[in-house]
Scaffold this motif. Structure first.
Motif, PDB file in Angstrom:
ATOM      1  N   LEU A 225       0.825  -1.207   0.000  1.00 18.51           N
ATOM      2  CA  LEU A 225       0.000   0.000   0.000  1.00 18.51           C
ATOM      3  C   LEU A 225       0.862   1.261   0.000  1.00 18.51           C
ATOM      4  O   LEU A 225       0.499   2.261  -0.627  1.00 18.51           O
ATOM      5  N   ALA A 226       2.000   1.230   0.681  1.00 17.98           N
ATOM      6  CA  ALA A 226       2.898   2.390   0.697  1.00 17.98           C
ATOM      7  C   ALA A 226       3.443   2.673  -0.705  1.00 17.98           C
ATOM      8  O   ALA A 226       3.552   3.834  -1.111  1.00 17.98           O
ATOM      9  N   ARG A 227       3.756   1.636  -1.454  1.00 17.58           N
ATOM     10  CA  ARG A 227       4.220   1.836  -2.842  1.00 17.58           C
ATOM     11  C   ARG A 227       3.106   2.451  -3.689  1.00 17.58           C
ATOM     12  O   ARG A 227       3.356   3.336  -4.502  1.00 17.58           O
ATOM     13  N   TRP A 228       1.881   1.970  -3.507  1.00 20.85           N
ATOM     14  CA  TRP A 228       0.754   2.534  -4.256  1.00 20.85           C
ATOM     15  C   TRP A 228       0.519   3.984  -3.844  1.00 20.85           C
ATOM     16  O   TRP A 228       0.271   4.835  -4.692  1.00 20.85           O
ATOM     17  N   ALA A 229       0.566   4.255  -2.533  1.00 23.65           N
ATOM     18  CA  ALA A 229       0.330   5.611  -2.032  1.00 23.65           C
ATOM     19  C   ALA A 229       1.362   6.586  -2.593  1.00 23.65           C
ATOM     20  O   ALA A 229       1.037   7.739  -2.887  1.00 23.65           O
ATOM     21  N   ALA A 230       2.596   6.123  -2.778  1.00 25.90           N
ATOM     22  CA  ALA A 230       3.648   6.982  -3.326  1.00 25.90           C
ATOM     23  C   ALA A 230       3.332   7.402  -4.759  1.00 25.90           C
ATOM     24  O   ALA A 230       3.801   8.444  -5.222  1.00 25.90           O
ATOM     25  N   ARG A 231       2.541   6.622  -5.449  1.00 23.69           N
ATOM     26  CA  ARG A 231       2.139   6.999  -6.817  1.00 23.69           C
ATOM     27  C   ARG A 231       1.063   8.076  -6.812  1.00 23.69           C
ATOM     28  O   ARG A 231       0.902   8.793  -7.787  1.00 23.69           O
ATOM     29  N   PHE A 232       0.321   8.174  -5.707  1.00 25.96           N
ATOM     30  CA  PHE A 232      -0.721   9.188  -5.603  1.00 25.96           C
ATOM     31  C   PHE A 232      -0.168  10.527  -5.128  1.00 25.96           C
ATOM     32  O   PHE A 232      -0.666  11.575  -5.518  1.00 25.96           O
ATOM     33  N   THR A 233       0.829  10.498  -4.230  1.00 28.50           N
ATOM     34  CA  THR A 233       1.358  11.732  -3.649  1.00 28.50           C
ATOM     35  C   THR A 233       2.807  11.534  -3.193  1.00 28.50           C
ATOM     36  O   THR A 233       3.157  10.456  -2.708  1.00 28.50           O
TER      37      THR A 233
ATOM     38  N   VAL B 185      -7.157  -5.555  -6.677  1.00 33.55           N
ATOM     39  CA  VAL B 185      -8.052  -4.576  -7.305  1.00 33.55           C
ATOM     40  C   VAL B 185      -8.901  -3.908  -6.232  1.00 33.55           C
ATOM     41  O   VAL B 185      -9.082  -2.685  -6.235  1.00 33.55           O
ATOM     42  N   GLN B 186      -9.412  -4.681  -5.297  1.00 30.68           N
ATOM     43  CA  GLN B 186     -10.230  -4.145  -4.213  1.00 30.68           C
ATOM     44  C   GLN B 186      -9.419  -3.179  -3.349  1.00 30.68           C
ATOM     45  O   GLN B 186      -9.896  -2.114  -2.981  1.00 30.68           O
ATOM     46  N   LEU B 187      -8.176  -3.538  -3.029  1.00 24.79           N
ATOM     47  CA  LEU B 187      -7.331  -2.662  -2.216  1.00 24.79           C
ATOM     48  C   LEU B 187      -7.027  -1.355  -2.932  1.00 24.79           C
ATOM     49  O   LEU B 187      -7.109  -0.278  -2.340  1.00 24.79           O
ATOM     50  N   LEU B 188      -6.682  -1.430  -4.208  1.00 25.28           N
ATOM     51  CA  LEU B 188      -6.366  -0.219  -4.965  1.00 25.28           C
ATOM     52  C   LEU B 188      -7.606   0.662  -5.119  1.00 25.28           C
ATOM     53  O   LEU B 188      -7.525   1.886  -4.961  1.00 25.28           O
ATOM     54  N   ALA B 189      -8.749   0.065  -5.379  1.00 21.03           N
ATOM     55  CA  ALA B 189      -9.990   0.838  -5.488  1.00 21.03           C
ATOM     56  C   ALA B 189     -10.320   1.513  -4.161  1.00 21.03           C
ATOM     57  O   ALA B 189     -10.744   2.674  -4.133  1.00 21.03           O
TER      58      ALA B 189
END
Length: 88
Positions: A16-24, A56-60
């Motif tokens: 989730l931290a890697r995904w969050a880094a793509r948002f901000t 997919v559920q986590l990213l959504a």
């Protein structure tokens, strides 16, 4: 003062931290996104069916948390998009 989270202790938090880094790029907002995404998933977990693809559920869910954090109405953000929730 909040304790600094060690994402190395949790595979889920690392992902989730890697995904969050793509948002901000803001690390404080990234941390809030990670924790709020986990809280949201735990709150909604009983609604998800067994056919859900968890990534997919986590990213959504993270996307919904992010939109809520910045005060963007999800309906306006989803116009023209064909995203569907697994629990629908």
């Amino acid at each position: 003062m909040p304790q600094q989270l060690n994402h190395n202790d949790s595979v889920l938090r690392r992902v989730l931290a890697r995904w969050a880094a793509r948002f901000t790029p803001d690390e404080h907002i990234q941390g809030r996104l990670v924790e709020n995404t986990i809280l949201e998933i735990l709150r909604r977990f009983p609604e998800a069916d067994d056919d859900c693809t968890i990534d997919v559920q986590l990213l959504a869910t993270m996307r919904q948390v992010l939109l809520r954090e910045f005060g963007v109405h999800p309906a306006a953000a989803n116009e023209g998009s064909s995203e569907e929730s697994c629990s629908d």
